[in-house]
Every structure is written in C-alpha cells, then in structure tokens.
Design a protein around this motif. Structure first.
Motif, PDB file in Angstrom:
ATOM      1  N   LEU A  13       0.837  -1.200   0.000  1.00  0.00           N
ATOM      2  CA  LEU A  13       0.000   0.000   0.000  1.00  0.00           C
ATOM      3  C   LEU A  13       0.872   1.250   0.000  1.00  0.00           C
ATOM      4  CD1 LEU A  13      -2.919   1.066   0.169  1.00  0.00           C
ATOM      5  CD2 LEU A  13      -2.672   1.124   2.658  1.00  0.00           C
ATOM      6  N   GLY A  14       1.923   1.219   0.822  1.00  0.00           N
ATOM      7  CA  GLY A  14       2.850   2.351   0.862  1.00  0.00           C
ATOM      8  C   GLY A  14       3.501   2.548  -0.491  1.00  0.00           C
ATOM      9  N   ARG A  15       3.869   1.442  -1.107  1.00  0.00           N
ATOM     10  CA  ARG A  15       4.484   1.443  -2.416  1.00  0.00           C
ATOM     11  C   ARG A  15       3.565   2.076  -3.462  1.00  0.00           C
ATOM     12  NH1 ARG A  15       8.028  -1.376  -5.583  1.00  0.00           N
ATOM     13  NH2 ARG A  15       6.887  -1.834  -7.473  1.00  0.00           N
ATOM     14  N   PHE A  16       2.318   1.643  -3.395  1.00  0.00           N
ATOM     15  CA  PHE A  16       1.312   2.159  -4.329  1.00  0.00           C
ATOM     16  C   PHE A  16       1.188   3.678  -4.178  1.00  0.00           C
ATOM     17  CE2 PHE A  16      -3.281   2.966  -5.289  1.00  0.00           C
ATOM     18  CZ  PHE A  16      -3.209   2.694  -6.641  1.00  0.00           C
ATOM     19  N   THR A  17       1.125   4.121  -2.930  1.00  0.00           N
ATOM     20  CA  THR A  17       0.986   5.557  -2.674  1.00  0.00           C
ATOM     21  C   THR A  17       2.208   6.317  -3.183  1.00  0.00           C
ATOM     22  OG1 THR A  17      -0.066   4.829  -0.638  1.00  0.00           O
ATOM     23  CG2 THR A  17       0.340   7.187  -0.865  1.00  0.00           C
ATOM     24  N   VAL A  18       3.377   5.842  -2.794  1.00  0.00           N
ATOM     25  CA  VAL A  18       4.611   6.526  -3.185  1.00  0.00           C
ATOM     26  C   VAL A  18       4.743   6.588  -4.702  1.00  0.00           C
ATOM     27  CG1 VAL A  18       7.123   6.317  -3.202  1.00  0.00           C
ATOM     28  CG2 VAL A  18       5.874   5.994  -1.074  1.00  0.00           C
ATOM     29  N   ASN A  19       4.533   5.449  -5.342  1.00  0.00           N
ATOM     30  CA  ASN A  19       4.742   5.406  -6.788  1.00  0.00           C
ATOM     31  C   ASN A  19       3.677   6.180  -7.550  1.00  0.00           C
ATOM     32  OD1 ASN A  19       7.067   4.002  -6.593  1.00  0.00           O
ATOM     33  ND2 ASN A  19       6.212   2.023  -7.176  1.00  0.00           N
ATOM     34  N   THR A  20       2.463   6.239  -7.002  1.00  0.00           N
ATOM     35  CA  THR A  20       1.417   6.982  -7.687  1.00  0.00           C
ATOM     36  C   THR A  20       1.698   8.481  -7.594  1.00  0.00           C
ATOM     37  OG1 THR A  20      -0.151   5.253  -7.113  1.00  0.00           O
ATOM     38  CG2 THR A  20      -1.071   7.337  -7.864  1.00  0.00           C
ATOM     39  N   ILE A  21       2.159   8.933  -6.438  1.00  0.00           N
ATOM     40  CA  ILE A  21       2.380  10.373  -6.249  1.00  0.00           C
ATOM     41  C   ILE A  21       3.761  10.790  -6.744  1.00  0.00           C
ATOM     42  CG2 ILE A  21       2.500  12.228  -4.557  1.00  0.00           C
ATOM     43  CD1 ILE A  21       0.504  10.504  -2.878  1.00  0.00           C
ATOM     44  N   LEU A  22       4.805  10.216  -6.121  1.00  0.00           N
ATOM     45  CA  LEU A  22       6.161  10.606  -6.518  1.00  0.00           C
ATOM     46  C   LEU A  22       6.539  10.031  -7.873  1.00  0.00           C
ATOM     47  CD1 LEU A  22       8.194  10.190  -3.202  1.00  0.00           C
ATOM     48  CD2 LEU A  22       7.365  12.294  -4.244  1.00  0.00           C
ATOM     49  N   GLY A  23       5.992   8.873  -8.185  1.00  0.00           N
ATOM     50  CA  GLY A  23       6.345   8.224  -9.444  1.00  0.00           C
ATOM     51  C   GLY A  23       5.440   8.627 -10.592  1.00  0.00           C
ATOM     52  N   ILE A  24       4.743   9.754 -10.440  1.00  0.00           N
ATOM     53  CA  ILE A  24       3.868  10.290 -11.481  1.00  0.00           C
ATOM     54  C   ILE A  24       2.936   9.215 -12.042  1.00  0.00           C
ATOM     55  CG2 ILE A  24       3.766  11.804 -13.500  1.00  0.00           C
ATOM     56  CD1 ILE A  24       6.785  12.289 -13.079  1.00  0.00           C
TER      57      ILE A  24
END
Lengths: 343, 198
Positions: free
Chosen positions: A182-193
């Motif tokens: 879930l953290g990964r999803f959040t990080v990649n969606t926001i920071l990972g455009i």
C-alpha cells in the motif's frame, strides 16, 4: 595429572586433524595447495561444533567404496581422452561415488501431467505464437520505443495491479506485506507520477514489490498445484493457478475501466511491452533444455513453489539449526518479504 | 606446565581458525566471478576475433569455479547409479558442453551489468549458499550459487536463477528421458545436442 590432560588434548587434536586421513587422496598430492583437503574439512566441521563423524567422508556407503576401487583404473584410462582442461581436480575417484539422497537437502519437485499430449500440443502452439507473432512485434516495438519508456510502461501497469497484491497479502495474513504494498502504491502513484517510475523500490524508501497473487494465496493455505495445464496463449498453469488467475481478474482494473475489447487490447499491449524487455529469456531456456517442454514445466513448478514457500518462510531467522548467516557488503536491511528458505 | 598448555591451546585455535578464514565460500565465488568479469571487460579482447580466446579463458575459470562431477551427479540423482563409470565419464563431459553451449553466448553478451554479492548462508558442514544479484538497466535478477566443499575447495554445484534451480530443472528432464530410454540413449541425445548447436 596435567601431563595426562595435555596428552588427552594432543590426542583430541590429532584426531581432529588426522581424523579423515584413512582415505588416500591421490589428487591432492599433485596440487600445490598447502593445506591438505582432509585437514580443511575437519577443521570446518570442528568449527561448527560438529563431530567429524557427521562428515560424509567418515561414513561412506560400502558399495560406493567398492565401486570406487573398480572405477579408479578406468578413470585413469579415460582421462587422457578428455579435453585438456579437465586435468585438474575433477575426476577424482571419490567423485564417482554413487549418488546418495541427502536428508533434507533435496526435495522432489514434480507435478502430475495427465494431459501431456494436449499440453505438448499447446506448447508447440505457444512456441509458434511467440516466434511468429509476439517476438517480431515486440522487436519492432523495441526499435521505436526507448528502453526507459518501456520500463515506465511496465511500471505503470504493475502499479495498476497493486490492489491484487494488497488484497492477497491480506488474505495470506501478511499484513506487513499489505502495508508495504500500500505504501508502495501511494509513493509510486504520487512521486512516481501515476506509477511511471518506481521510487519505492529505491534504496531510500526500500519498499520492494510484494509479488503475491491468488494462486499463491491458495497455495499458502495448503492447496497443491494439482496437475499441469499448459493453456494456449496464457502458458503454464495448473487448476489452482487457473482459479487464482480468474480470482485476480476481479481486482484487475482493466475489467472495470472499459469494454472487453479495450481490455483485451490493453492486455495484448502490456504483453508486447513486457516481451520487449525480456526478449532472449525464452530462447535461452529453450536452447539450454534437452526437452524444452519438460524444462518449461519444471521451471514453472519450481518458480511457483518457491513463491508460495517464500511467504511461508516469513523472516525465519532460526531455520536450519545452527546455520550461520554472514552478512557481507551491501547486505540489505532484510525487509524483503520473500526470504526463501534454503532446501 | 600451565603456560605451555596455554600456548598450545592458543596455537591450536590459530590452526583451527586460519584455514576457515582462507576458504570462505563467498570469497571463492566472488574471486571467480570477478575473474570472469575481468575477461569480459578486457579491452584487448573486445574484438570479434578474440572470441575464442575469451571462451578458452572462461573455460579455465569454469573449471576453477564449478565442480562438474558434482553437477552431473546431482543432475542425474538416482539415475547416476545406473550409469557405469565410463558412461559417467562421458556424461560429465557432455553435460559440461551442453551447459557451455547454452550459456556462453549469454555470458559473452554481457554489457556492464553490475554484480552484487549479498550474503552467504552456511547450509551444512560442507555446503553454503551465496546470494548475488545481477542488476541490469531494466531489472534485477537474483542469482544463488550453491557451493560444496570438496578436497579443500569450495566449488559451485548448483545455480538458482529467479527461484529456479538449474540442476533440479535438468534433473526433471533427465528423469523424464531415462524413464523411457536407456543411459546409452541419453548419452546419444546429449551428443546430438552438443553437435547440433555448434
């Protein structure tokens, strides 16, 4: 009394060092190596607080030994015929020992294959599909689109299927994994455009992908593979993993975004993109194999089994009693969920 | 009397400790992998004509790095016992050539991927497992080397790539073939395999 102790110590030492010396090792005498092999072996054993008796050398199978003696002269005859590079240690008579199943080190990995004729036909079909359609298309695509972009496309699709992994982590009661995903999803969606980049896997954030699916979830709950099915287009599978695949479809965003033809088209594109990044993998598997069909089946079974076991393995610090783990350079902080237990 | 004993104990510990340090499995694998990388990176061998030289050097390193008899024995498992010594001899040679044909081009195609040595795990008295990773521009491939201590040297007896053990994979294939064929027929299949690709 003290001299008695001393002599006992000396005796023990002598046994430790010479314990295995009953076995003549003709090869070692030719080697410049300063340490005799037996020496080394015993030393390792004693360092692990194990009695040298547990060393395989000490308890050879009688038939094996006898066979050795018979085979030794033949080896000597055979060696000149062999290529020149084999004149080092290799064909030691000890190595011609019969194969003995070692306890707990080797496991039987096999799968029933009652549908073999069908599966082999489908193997041929998929093989042709790859070489005649998928590969040429992927090669053309690779020429047009630079690698960075293709990796981003793969990241993007992978990010979209994050819900599948989160839910399966939870189903496997792997809440840490679910949280990481879930953290990964959040990080990649926001920071990972929107998932185009994968900063979460980087060293700083260190949230590796939790590669879980419903097939593995069923496996974690003890459901076996059953038997082998090689589906056309989809490739190697089993009843369990087929159910898993269908189960995961419910969480696949494509199915909610569009009509079926758009969904299939997107899937096909994803497949082409993935293939463009892995051209050569299937070829080398096929080339290395004596029987590519069996090789692929076995690779699939091993791969899935270890994926399921990786979850069952948990952090497992105390497995394999007395095992010593030495972390050397660049050892990760072991956040990996997928620690495979050695067989 | 006390002091000589202490000295002796000290000496014993030194003797016990030194060879182990010298033969750490991870270091052995690392040294050999680095030798391979050296050959592959050697600017003098970049030319297409130097390919044979490269192969020759890699073969030499292969023999230092791998225990090919152990590889063969484990790939055949129970079937190894059904081969007579001459057949075993030939099998070991053929299997080595099969592996070479299968992987040499992949290895020669190496282009500055990074190899990271993660850690070593001692599996038993004479076996250990070395975790490594090959990092390419698009992915990371985990590679495990399983090494065995024979005659004082740690040598590789299995490689596990992405959870798939090379030796177990071949074992399944050989089992399958030997369920229907004799050892001689298997050797014939391997001979054809080796010739067919050259």
């Amino acid at each position: 009394m003290k001299s008695f102790k001393l002599s006992v110590l000396l005796f023990v030492f002598a046994i430790l060092v010479l314990g295995c010396a009953h076995r003549p090792s003709p090869i070692s005498s030719f080697e410049p190596s300063s340490v005799s092999p037996q020496h080394n072996q015993v030393i390792v054993a004693s360092n692990l607080d194990q009695i040298p008796l547990s060393s395989p050398e000490m308890s050879p199978k009688p038939e094996g030994e006898r066979l050795d003696d018979v085979s030794a002269p033949q080896d000597a005859l055979a060696s000149p015929v062999m290529p020149s590079n084999s004149d080092d240690t290799s064909v030691d008579d000890d190595d011609n020992l019969d194969y003995v199943e070692e306890n707990g080190t080797t496991e039987k990995i096999s799968i029933a294959d009652p549908l073999e004729p069908f599966n082999r036909a489908m193997y041929q079909f998929n093989d042709k599909l790859y070489f005649w359609l998928l590969k040429p298309v992927a090669q053309g695509y690779r020429k047009i689109v630079p690698e960075g972009a293709r990796v981003s496309v793969r990241n993007f699709f992978s990010n979209l299927t994050s819900p599948i992994r989160i839910v399966n982590c939870m189903l496997q009661a792997n809440f840490g994994g679910a949280a990481r995903e879930l953290g990964r999803f959040t990080v990649n969606t926001i920071l990972g455009i929107g998932g185009l980049f994968d900063p979460a896997s980087g060293k700083n954030i260190n949230l590796p992908k939790q590669d879980e699916d419903f097939g593995q979830t069923l496996g974690v709950y003890g459901l076996g593979q059953g038997f082998y099915i090689n589906w056309p287009i989809l490739g190697p599978s089993s009843p369990r993993d087929t159910v898993g695949l269908v189960g995961d479809l419910f969480l696949h965003p494509f199915n909610y975004l569009a009509t079926w033809d758009v969904s299939v088209g997107t899937r096909a594109y994803e497949k082409v993109n993935d293939t463009s990044l892995t051209i050569g993998d299937y070829e080398s598997l096929k080339e290395a194999a004596i029987d590519p069909y069996v090789a692929l089946r076995d690779a699939y079974v091993q791969y899935r089994l270890n994926k399921v076991k990786a979850r069952g393995g948990k952090p497992a610090p105390s497995d394999a009693g007395g095992a010593v783990s030495t972390a050397t350079e660049e050892a990760p902080p072991s956040v990996h969920s997928g620690e495979t237990t050695p067989y | 009397m006390k002091r000589p004993l202490a000295v002796l104990c000290g000496l014993m510990f030194l003797l016990l400790a030194l060879p182990v340090r010298a033969g750490v499995p991870l270091d052995t694998v690392k040294v050999n992998v680095n030798k391979v990388l050296e050959v592959l990176r050697d600017p003098k061998l970049k030319a297409e004509s130097a390919k044979e030289t490269k192969k020759e050097r890699l073969r030499y390193i292969y023999d230092l790095m791998f225990n090919k008899v152990e590889l063969s024995r484990r790939a055949l498992a129970q079937n190894w016992n059904n081969l007579n010594p001459a057949q075993r001899e030939e099998f070991v040679q053929l299997f080595r050539q099969v592996l070479e044909k299968a992987y040499i081009d992949k290895i020669l195609a190496y282009s500055d991927e990074k190899v990271v040595f993660d850690r070593e795990t001692i599996l038993s008295v004479n076996k250990a497992e070395i975790q490594t990773k090959i990092i390419t521009s698009s992915k990371e491939v985990p590679i495990l080397y399983r090494v065995i201590l024979k005659d004082g040297e740690w040598k590789v007896y299995d490689i596990v790539v992405e959870n798939v053990s090379l030796i177990l994979n071949y074992r399944t294939q050989f089992n399958d073939i030997l369920a229907k064929n004799t050892p001689d027929q298997l050797l014939e299949i391997l001979r054809k395999k080796v010739k067919g690709q050259s």
